[in-house]
Design a protein around this motif. Sequence first.
Motif, mmCIF file in Angstrom:
data_model
loop_
_atom_site.group_PDB
_atom_site.id
_atom_site.type_symbol
_atom_site.label_atom_id
_atom_site.label_comp_id
_atom_site.label_asym_id
_atom_site.label_seq_id
_atom_site.Cartn_x
_atom_site.Cartn_y
_atom_site.Cartn_z
ATOM 1 N N MET A 408 3.343 -1.311 -4.113
ATOM 2 C CA MET A 408 3.813 -0.098 -3.453
ATOM 3 C C MET A 408 5.257 -0.267 -2.987
ATOM 4 O O MET A 408 5.619 -1.305 -2.437
ATOM 5 C CB MET A 408 2.930 0.212 -2.238
ATOM 6 N N PRO A 409 6.107 0.714 -3.190
ATOM 7 C CA PRO A 409 7.484 0.626 -2.674
ATOM 8 C C PRO A 409 7.500 0.698 -1.153
ATOM 9 O O PRO A 409 6.739 1.457 -0.544
ATOM 10 C CB PRO A 409 8.178 1.833 -3.308
ATOM 11 N N SER A 410 8.357 -0.106 -0.557
ATOM 12 C CA SER A 410 8.549 -0.104 0.905
ATOM 13 C C SER A 410 7.234 -0.245 1.655
ATOM 14 O O SER A 410 7.033 0.360 2.723
ATOM 15 C CB SER A 410 9.256 1.187 1.350
ATOM 16 N N TRP A 411 6.338 -1.073 1.142
ATOM 17 C CA TRP A 411 5.013 -1.163 1.765
ATOM 18 C C TRP A 411 5.030 -1.689 3.203
ATOM 19 O O TRP A 411 4.173 -1.291 3.995
ATOM 20 C CB TRP A 411 4.067 -1.998 0.888
ATOM 21 N N PRO A 412 5.962 -2.580 3.613
ATOM 22 C CA PRO A 412 5.882 -3.039 5.008
ATOM 23 C C PRO A 412 6.000 -1.912 6.025
ATOM 24 O O PRO A 412 5.436 -2.002 7.120
ATOM 25 C CB PRO A 412 7.056 -4.026 5.120
ATOM 26 N N THR A 413 6.705 -0.863 5.676
ATOM 27 C CA THR A 413 6.861 0.256 6.612
ATOM 28 C C THR A 413 5.573 1.069 6.747
ATOM 29 O O THR A 413 5.454 1.880 7.659
ATOM 30 C CB THR A 413 7.990 1.188 6.163
ATOM 31 N N GLN A 414 4.629 0.851 5.836
ATOM 32 C CA GLN A 414 3.380 1.604 5.861
ATOM 33 C C GLN A 414 2.305 0.936 6.718
ATOM 34 O O GLN A 414 1.261 1.542 6.990
ATOM 35 C CB GLN A 414 2.835 1.761 4.437
#
Length: 553
Positions: A408-414
């Motif tokens: 997933m792109p930018s998963w840490p922000t999720q």
Amino acid sequence: MKLLTAQEMRTLEQAAAERGWSYENMMERAGLAVAEYAREACPQGVSQVLVLVGPGNNGGDGLVAARYLDEWGIGVTVYVWRREASPDHNLARIEALDIPIIRADRDPDHAGLAQLTAEADVIIDALLGAGARGPLRDGLAELLTVVRTVSEQRRVARPRRQHVLPLAATSPCRRPLVIAVDMPSGLDADTGSVDPRALLADVTITFAHPKRGLMAFPGAAFAGELVVADIGLAPELAQDAPINVITAADVARMLPERSSQSHKGSFGSALILGGSSNYVGAPCLAALAAYRGGAGLVTLAIPAAIHGPAASLAPEATHLLLPHSLGALVTDALNVVGPEMSRYQALLVGPGLGRDARTAALLADLLAGERGIGHRPIGFGARAMPAPRYALPPLILDADGLNLLAEMPSWPTQLPPETILTPHPGEMARLCGQTVADVNATRIETASKAARDWGCVVVLKGAYTSVAAPDGQTWVNPCATAALATAGSGDVLAGVIVGLRAQGCGALEAALCGVYLHGLAGMLWSDAHGQAGMLASDLLTLLPEARTRVLSR
């Protein structure tokens, strides 16, 4: 307990000396600890101990040990490789007691060393300490090769009669017990790299705190059993050291209490979202482990297609049957599981989940807050109803949950606050965009950086599992056994963690307790059965025993 580098240990000793606790006091306590272990290791009595002495404080520790052993009436011989300090009070005291001393420079062919090794019941390796670096030099490799060769010859010696099957007792092979002082000579205290000619220890007695190299491979394989001896250093001197070792005392303090007036609702409810047609057992192992970890109620949210076998594997769990496509969970599953989430105190996503594209979309929607597809408009001019939103319980991501996350792109922000990630090195490499070799080369640093960057608790699995929190706290689990290298072991660990989280443990506390109990259960099995042949399900019955041992320490 802290896990220190060589420099951190030197700083600690210097601070203690400045407070008035001298290096001589430290050395006396260290040598006494080594001597006591040598005496206690052989209940029938030790007839002969060989102490290999090198320069510096490590050799001094060995000389102190020799003095105590002689005082207790145990035969001891000191073999000095290098001892150039002048004056050398510890060596002078050995000489005054007429303890036999052989110097390596007067034994050029090592014939005397070979004879002493052949006769010794215990060998104490006090040649090099934590400050040594690089390959063995100045004849030390040859010296240790002699000791290893003679010791191994004794170990493989066969009794006169052998049984075809190992069912009857045979005469034990005579083999010296090898005790390393602080660490085996030739092992790097910081990295765990080791000269292959180093002497393999049966036990390493390290002082005040373990050193990093003792819990890093390949060096850890040379250390044997690890014992930490108190040498009188005040605990607060090490409080700023960044790396900790998980201990039974830590876990006992963090485990949730269990009142005799409790009921199943007192210990929380855990929800496990996972399973697929190819992986039925994984979520079941996690569910049973959550129960064994103390959870009051566990629900399996699984594809309806696998309900039959899952119910037989985990009959104690309740089941939430979800929409699927050929056994893989799809986004419509959120319409079923979403409204139920508020009933649970912890959510584990990943065991047996699979990597189907539709399951990936399910995880993305789950983390993004889209908890369903909403209601389609009916009639001209009607407006679509927005998808309902549901609050996630405290979240643990494991196995394919992590593999899907990495895509997933930018998963840490999720990730919600206090999420726990439990990757093995391969999964960690995918999350970090690194190679497995890079992850394994810097396990502690990799876990610590990831936890800070991602804002979650990271459990980097493997021998000496690292647990790191976003605030920089990092811990290492002292348990390591090859028995745990079996399919399903990680599912059991994830289950224990979600069970503890459901009982009210914080994210870091649940991770630390789960990792330690899981590792201890593996050690209990391997102590009884060896290093191979364990099933992940064998851990389940040992988890309560591990908990009892921790609480009764």
